[in-house]
Design a protein around this motif. Sequence first.
Motif, PDB file in Angstrom:
ATOM      1  N   ASP A   1      35.137  41.510  28.459  1.00 19.04           N
ATOM      2  CA  ASP A   1      35.989  41.298  29.547  1.00 19.04           C
ATOM      3  C   ASP A   1      36.498  42.524  29.813  1.00 19.04           C
ATOM      4  O   ASP A   1      36.691  43.681  29.281  1.00 19.04           O
ATOM      5  CB  ASP A   1      37.197  40.651  28.783  1.00 19.04           C
ATOM      6  CG  ASP A   1      36.907  39.162  28.553  1.00 19.04           C
ATOM      7  OD1 ASP A   1      35.660  38.634  28.849  1.00 19.04           O
ATOM      8  OD2 ASP A   1      37.515  38.336  27.827  1.00 19.04           O
TER       9      ASP A   1
ATOM     10  N   LEU B   1      40.866  41.498  40.405  1.00 14.86           N
ATOM     11  CA  LEU B   1      39.809  40.967  39.906  1.00 14.86           C
ATOM     12  C   LEU B   1      39.714  41.048  38.407  1.00 14.86           C
ATOM     13  O   LEU B   1      38.986  40.308  37.923  1.00 14.86           O
ATOM     14  CB  LEU B   1      38.638  41.845  40.434  1.00 14.86           C
ATOM     15  CG  LEU B   1      38.412  41.318  42.113  1.00 14.86           C
ATOM     16  CD1 LEU B   1      37.038  42.391  42.431  1.00 14.86           C
ATOM     17  CD2 LEU B   1      38.283  39.975  42.333  1.00 14.86           C
TER      18      LEU B   1
ATOM     19  N   LYS C   1      40.875  39.456  36.326  1.00 14.00           N
ATOM     20  CA  LYS C   1      41.239  38.222  35.539  1.00 14.00           C
ATOM     21  C   LYS C   1      39.943  37.353  35.476  1.00 14.00           C
ATOM     22  O   LYS C   1      39.374  36.446  34.967  1.00 14.00           O
ATOM     23  CB  LYS C   1      42.432  37.145  36.066  1.00 14.00           C
ATOM     24  CG  LYS C   1      42.422  37.118  37.469  1.00 14.00           C
ATOM     25  CD  LYS C   1      43.683  36.153  38.073  1.00 14.00           C
ATOM     26  CE  LYS C   1      44.000  36.442  39.461  1.00 14.00           C
ATOM     27  NZ  LYS C   1      45.214  36.426  39.849  1.00 14.00           N
ATOM     28  N   TYR C   2      38.955  37.608  36.663  1.00  8.92           N
ATOM     29  CA  TYR C   2      37.815  37.151  36.774  1.00  8.92           C
ATOM     30  C   TYR C   2      36.646  37.804  36.150  1.00  8.92           C
ATOM     31  O   TYR C   2      35.380  37.219  36.288  1.00  8.92           O
ATOM     32  CB  TYR C   2      37.484  36.959  38.312  1.00  8.92           C
ATOM     33  CG  TYR C   2      38.411  36.151  39.115  1.00  8.92           C
ATOM     34  CD1 TYR C   2      38.780  34.677  38.899  1.00  8.92           C
ATOM     35  CD2 TYR C   2      39.556  36.702  40.136  1.00  8.92           C
ATOM     36  CE1 TYR C   2      39.648  34.236  39.540  1.00  8.92           C
ATOM     37  CE2 TYR C   2      40.392  36.323  40.521  1.00  8.92           C
ATOM     38  CZ  TYR C   2      40.386  34.681  40.410  1.00  8.92           C
ATOM     39  OH  TYR C   2      41.509  33.993  41.299  1.00  8.92           O
TER      40      TYR C   2
ATOM     41  N   LYS D   1      30.053  36.945  32.988  1.00  6.87           N
ATOM     42  CA  LYS D   1      29.991  36.988  34.669  1.00  6.87           C
ATOM     43  C   LYS D   1      29.033  37.953  35.259  1.00  6.87           C
ATOM     44  O   LYS D   1      28.810  39.105  34.978  1.00  6.87           O
ATOM     45  CB  LYS D   1      31.460  37.338  35.151  1.00  6.87           C
ATOM     46  CG  LYS D   1      31.795  37.261  36.536  1.00  6.87           C
ATOM     47  CD  LYS D   1      31.627  36.046  37.135  1.00  6.87           C
ATOM     48  CE  LYS D   1      31.835  35.591  38.525  1.00  6.87           C
ATOM     49  NZ  LYS D   1      31.588  34.428  39.024  1.00  6.87           N
TER      50      LYS D   1
ATOM     51  N   LEU E   1      31.317  39.234  43.188  1.00  7.88           N
ATOM     52  CA  LEU E   1      31.239  38.059  42.010  1.00  7.88           C
ATOM     53  C   LEU E   1      30.260  37.218  42.282  1.00  7.88           C
ATOM     54  O   LEU E   1      30.204  36.514  43.393  1.00  7.88           O
ATOM     55  CB  LEU E   1      32.531  37.495  41.933  1.00  7.88           C
ATOM     56  CG  LEU E   1      33.746  38.362  41.735  1.00  7.88           C
ATOM     57  CD1 LEU E   1      35.052  37.584  41.799  1.00  7.88           C
ATOM     58  CD2 LEU E   1      33.752  39.357  40.470  1.00  7.88           C
TER      59      LEU E   1
ATOM     60  N   SER F   1      29.502  32.474  34.824  1.00  5.26           N
ATOM     61  CA  SER F   1      29.601  33.414  33.407  1.00  5.26           C
ATOM     62  C   SER F   1      28.554  32.908  32.623  1.00  5.26           C
ATOM     63  O   SER F   1      28.338  33.465  31.458  1.00  5.26           O
ATOM     64  CB  SER F   1      30.952  33.185  32.765  1.00  5.26           C
ATOM     65  OG  SER F   1      31.012  31.849  32.296  1.00  5.26           O
TER      66      SER F   1
ATOM     67  N   SER G   1      32.942  28.563  39.154  1.00  3.08           N
ATOM     68  CA  SER G   1      33.264  29.971  38.872  1.00  3.08           C
ATOM     69  C   SER G   1      34.405  30.324  40.048  1.00  3.08           C
ATOM     70  O   SER G   1      34.012  30.270  41.247  1.00  3.08           O
ATOM     71  CB  SER G   1      32.407  30.824  38.750  1.00  3.08           C
ATOM     72  OG  SER G   1      32.671  32.404  38.761  1.00  3.08           O
ATOM     73  N   ALA G   2      35.523  30.907  39.532  1.00  3.88           N
ATOM     74  CA  ALA G   2      36.682  31.483  40.657  1.00  3.88           C
ATOM     75  C   ALA G   2      35.697  32.869  41.170  1.00  3.88           C
ATOM     76  O   ALA G   2      35.271  33.431  40.553  1.00  3.88           O
ATOM     77  CB  ALA G   2      37.941  31.852  39.709  1.00  3.88           C
ATOM     78  N   GLY G   3      36.247  32.744  42.617  1.00  6.39           N
ATOM     79  CA  GLY G   3      35.697  33.924  43.363  1.00  6.39           C
ATOM     80  C   GLY G   3      34.251  34.048  43.533  1.00  6.39           C
ATOM     81  O   GLY G   3      33.665  35.012  43.853  1.00  6.39           O
ATOM     82  N   ASN G   4      33.526  33.017  43.430  1.00  8.86           N
ATOM     83  CA  ASN G   4      32.214  32.815  43.390  1.00  8.86           C
ATOM     84  C   ASN G   4      31.675  33.395  44.657  1.00  8.86           C
ATOM     85  O   ASN G   4      32.027  32.711  45.690  1.00  8.86           O
ATOM     86  CB  ASN G   4      31.558  31.477  42.973  1.00  8.86           C
ATOM     87  CG  ASN G   4      30.092  31.498  43.161  1.00  8.86           C
ATOM     88  OD1 ASN G   4      29.261  32.313  42.751  1.00  8.86           O
ATOM     89  ND2 ASN G   4      29.660  30.164  43.717  1.00  8.86           N
TER      90      ASN G   4
END
Length: 165
Positions: free
Chosen positions: A16, A64, A66-67, A72, A104, A108, A116-119
Amino acid sequence: MTDINRVFLVGRLTRDAELRFTSAGMPVAKFSIAVNRSKKSGDQWEEEVSYFDIVLWGKIAEALSKYLAKGKQVAIDGELRQNRWEQDGQPRSKVEIHAANIQLLGGSGTQSSGQSAGNGSNFSRQGQGQGKSQPQSGGKSVPFEEYGKESFESPGQFDDDGIPF
């Protein structure tokens, strides 16, 4: 002639992202990615993994972080920077990639890419130290191969006579 220092990588985060703030309050996120490549060893193909440390500055780092989770997949466009210091009387150094643009990609590995957030979102750092994050092309995904093309001029006709070797 101007020197060129540009790196383009696509890989997966090995951990992370760690978000910290400088004493001046500037956000900085650090993480590493693994990039796989296949190489032939005798009659067999083997996977070889390279690991790269990435540094992301400014508001984009804060937004970003947090993503940017382990596993990822991301595309990175940046430059190499070498940090030098002395430890126990011995000179040390480390090369890091300072990201200027990040995309992104996919999931993940534990989520489908649609969840996925922000894909597929592209973000870039506009100017040194300004830290503004901005989706490219109005939030639409830009193919990674297209990054930076506008910053390179076409050399036009190439003349071998100008080469000193």
